[in-house]
Motif scaffolding. Structure first.
Motif, short mmCIF file in Angstrom:
data_model
loop_
_atom_site.label_atom_id
_atom_site.label_comp_id
_atom_site.label_asym_id
_atom_site.label_seq_id
_atom_site.Cartn_x
_atom_site.Cartn_y
_atom_site.Cartn_z
N SER A 246 0.82 -1.20 0.00
CA SER A 246 0.00 0.00 0.00
C SER A 246 0.86 1.26 0.00
CB SER A 246 -0.93 0.00 1.22
OG SER A 246 -1.64 1.20 1.32
N GLN A 247 1.87 1.29 0.87
CA GLN A 247 2.76 2.44 0.93
C GLN A 247 3.56 2.59 -0.37
OE1 GLN A 247 4.90 1.51 4.56
NE2 GLN A 247 3.57 2.85 5.79
N THR A 248 3.90 1.47 -0.97
CA THR A 248 4.59 1.52 -2.26
C THR A 248 3.72 2.17 -3.33
OG1 THR A 248 5.86 -0.49 -1.73
CG2 THR A 248 5.71 0.14 -4.05
N ALA A 249 2.44 1.80 -3.35
CA ALA A 249 1.52 2.37 -4.33
C ALA A 249 1.33 3.87 -4.10
CB ALA A 249 0.17 1.66 -4.26
N ILE A 250 1.18 4.27 -2.85
CA ILE A 250 0.99 5.68 -2.53
C ILE A 250 2.22 6.49 -2.93
CG2 ILE A 250 0.68 7.34 -0.66
CD1 ILE A 250 -0.99 5.20 0.79
N GLY A 251 3.40 5.97 -2.60
CA GLY A 251 4.63 6.67 -2.94
C GLY A 251 4.86 6.75 -4.44
N ALA A 252 4.45 5.71 -5.16
CA ALA A 252 4.67 5.68 -6.61
C ALA A 252 3.81 6.72 -7.33
CB ALA A 252 4.37 4.29 -7.16
N PHE A 330 -16.94 10.51 9.57
CA PHE A 330 -15.55 10.98 9.62
C PHE A 330 -14.62 9.86 10.07
CE2 PHE A 330 -12.27 12.38 12.64
CZ PHE A 330 -11.40 13.03 11.77
N ILE A 331 -15.05 9.06 11.05
CA ILE A 331 -14.22 7.96 11.54
C ILE A 331 -13.99 6.94 10.44
CG2 ILE A 331 -14.22 5.96 13.09
CD1 ILE A 331 -13.34 8.49 14.43
N TYR A 332 -15.01 6.64 9.64
CA TYR A 332 -14.86 5.73 8.50
C TYR A 332 -13.69 6.18 7.62
CZ TYR A 332 -18.88 2.52 8.36
OH TYR A 332 -19.76 1.50 8.58
N VAL A 333 -13.73 7.45 7.22
CA VAL A 333 -12.71 7.97 6.30
C VAL A 333 -11.35 7.99 6.98
CG1 VAL A 333 -12.01 9.94 4.90
CG2 VAL A 333 -14.43 9.34 5.07
N PHE A 334 -11.31 8.49 8.21
CA PHE A 334 -10.04 8.63 8.93
C PHE A 334 -9.37 7.28 9.15
CE2 PHE A 334 -7.70 8.68 12.98
CZ PHE A 334 -6.74 9.64 12.69
N VAL A 335 -10.13 6.28 9.58
CA VAL A 335 -9.55 4.97 9.88
C VAL A 335 -9.06 4.30 8.59
CG1 VAL A 335 -10.06 2.63 10.70
CG2 VAL A 335 -10.84 4.62 12.00
N ASN A 336 -9.85 4.38 7.51
CA ASN A 336 -9.43 3.74 6.27
C ASN A 336 -8.16 4.38 5.72
OD1 ASN A 336 -9.58 3.82 3.03
ND2 ASN A 336 -10.41 1.88 3.78
N VAL A 337 -8.15 5.72 5.64
CA VAL A 337 -6.97 6.41 5.11
C VAL A 337 -5.78 6.19 6.03
CG1 VAL A 337 -5.99 8.66 4.52
CG2 VAL A 337 -8.37 8.14 3.92
N GLY A 338 -6.03 6.17 7.34
CA GLY A 338 -4.95 5.96 8.31
C GLY A 338 -4.32 4.59 8.21
N MET A 339 -5.16 3.55 8.06
CA MET A 339 -4.60 2.19 8.01
C MET A 339 -3.89 1.94 6.68
SD MET A 339 -7.83 -0.40 7.46
CE MET A 339 -8.60 -0.59 5.84
N VAL A 340 -4.41 2.53 5.59
CA VAL A 340 -3.79 2.33 4.28
C VAL A 340 -2.43 3.04 4.20
CG1 VAL A 340 -4.00 2.83 1.82
CG2 VAL A 340 -5.95 1.90 3.08
N SER A 341 -2.35 4.20 4.87
CA SER A 341 -1.09 4.96 4.83
C SER A 341 -0.10 4.53 5.90
CB SER A 341 -1.39 6.46 4.98
OG SER A 341 -2.08 6.72 6.18
N GLY A 342 -0.53 3.65 6.80
CA GLY A 342 0.40 3.09 7.77
C GLY A 342 0.48 3.79 9.11
N ILE A 343 -0.51 4.63 9.45
CA ILE A 343 -0.49 5.29 10.75
C ILE A 343 -1.49 4.66 11.72
CG2 ILE A 343 0.27 7.47 9.75
CD1 ILE A 343 -2.58 8.51 10.03
N LEU A 344 -2.31 3.72 11.24
CA LEU A 344 -3.24 2.99 12.09
C LEU A 344 -3.18 1.51 11.74
CD1 LEU A 344 -6.44 5.29 12.00
CD2 LEU A 344 -4.82 5.03 13.89
#
Length: 380
Positions: A246-252, A330-344
């Protein structure tokens, strides 16, 4: 939000001697701004889903059907006055608990989890999804009948109303949904006017609760998800694989992205669950940081409109319920984006209206139907 502003939120009222003259949108009980924003997000969802699914047309058709059903549910729920929801809230809560208990007794087991129950005439349903709406409805119903800010006894009873279904859902096991259900109820309690000393005390109490949960309630794979949050390389081919890819895709994706249908992580199947929980990573790879910012701006507009509806409504039950629905979104969005980006930690929460899946879309759209009902019906 200070305790005084929370109290103003829970007790705010509007007094007007002017004649109530509903607009066309109010007569059909639809909020145009919420509808426009929801349709925009759904269109974005279909666009990226087509790419993330490997151009699977059948999946797009199924998602379109889910959107259609969800929109119908939203419109129908918007026609029902909030007073009707308030009257039936205790019955819905008890029914939800009965279904959760039945899941543990006769529920279907899929992929190691017992979360579904087969209801004659309805097919296979997941009762925990219903609790995402029933929980804030029940907490708002209970607290709206009492003096606010809530007393210690009212807080204790409200926490009991939250804990029982949350434990039943966590036992399935479904940690992600149990946390969302708990959050929806706690938001109601917070908006009712909790004092800060109670909030601080609760945070302090959460430390031993978290320790107990870690050692006695979490499964091994759930503990591994938390551990890989801090060091994905500890199990790079196992539990850490999702977050690394996931982090590879975001960085790319960089600033502007690789271009539509050009994302290698999703197109070459390196990104697990690229069409569901990790779909924003596929979106980021193809549309870059600017695309993600645009999507988050649309989400923010949707949240702002929802909070406006909550803050401007004179009825306590409706205001608490609308505020909790908005913050849960808001929690839905925050948790999903957080876990995909590696902060949750990864807890399996879909990105609202973007990730593939029918049940979550219908539940979320039903919540916005409730918001429209609250906003467009004349307070009684």
């Amino acid at each position: 939000m200070s305790s005084s502003s929370q109290y103003r939120f829970s007790r705010q009222s509007q007094h007007s001697s002017q004649r109530y003259d509903p607009t066309l949108w109010q007569r059909i009980h639809i909020d145009p701004w919420l509808t426009l924003l929801l349709l925009t997000i759904c269109c974005i969802g279909l666009t990226i889903l087509y790419s993330a699914s490997g151009q699977d047309s059948d999946m797009i058709i199924r998602q379109l059907i889910s959107y259609g059903i969800a929109l119908v549910v939203m419109v129908v729920m918007a026609q029902i006055p909030p007073s009707i929801y308030r009257a039936f809230t205790p019955i819905l809560y008890i029914l939800g608990l009965v279904l959760l208990v039945l899941v543990g007794v006769i529920g279907e087991v899929r992929m190691g989890a017992q979360r579904w129950i087969d209801l004659p005439g309805f097919g296979s349903v997941q009762p925990s999804e219903f609790m995402k709406l029933i929980m804030p409805m029940m907490c708002a119903w209970f607290l709206s009948k009492r003096n606010l800010p809530p007393s210690l006894s009212s807080i204790t009873v409200t926490l009991g109303l939250i804990i029982v279904p949350v434990l039943l859902i966590a036992k399935e096991p479904d940690l992600g949904t149990s946390l969302l259900v708990a959050a929806s109820g706690l938001f109601v309690l917070f908006l009712a006017g909790l004092s800060w000393w109670m909030i601080v005390s609760t945070l302090a109490l959460s430390i031993p609760i978290a320790a107990f949960t870690w050692y006695f309630l979490l499964h091994n794979y759930q503990r591994m998800r938390v551990l890989t949050l801090f060091n994905p390389d500890v199990d790079a081919q196992g539990a850490g694989w999702n977050i690394i890819q996931s982090q590879t895709a975001i960085g790319a994706g960089g600033l502007t992205g690789k271009g539509y249908l050009e994302g290698t992580q999703s197109q070459l199947d390196f990104l697990p669950e690229g069409h569901t929980d990790f779909i924003i990573a596929a979106f980021s790879e193809e549309f870059g940081l600017l695309g993600v910012i645009l999507l988050l701006v649309i989400y923010t507009c949707l949240l702002s409109r929802s909070l406006y509806i909550a803050f401007t409504h004179p009825d306590i039950y409706s205001r608490l319920l609308a505020g909790a629905i908005a913050m849960s979104f808001f929690i839905y969005v925050f948790v999903n984006v957080g876990m995909v980006s590696g902060i949750l930690p990864i807890v399996g929460v879909p990105l609202p209206f973007i990730s593939y899946g029918g049940t979550a879309i219908v539940t979320l759209m039903a919540g916005f139907g409730l918001l429209m009902s609250i906003h467009t019906h004349k307070p009684q």
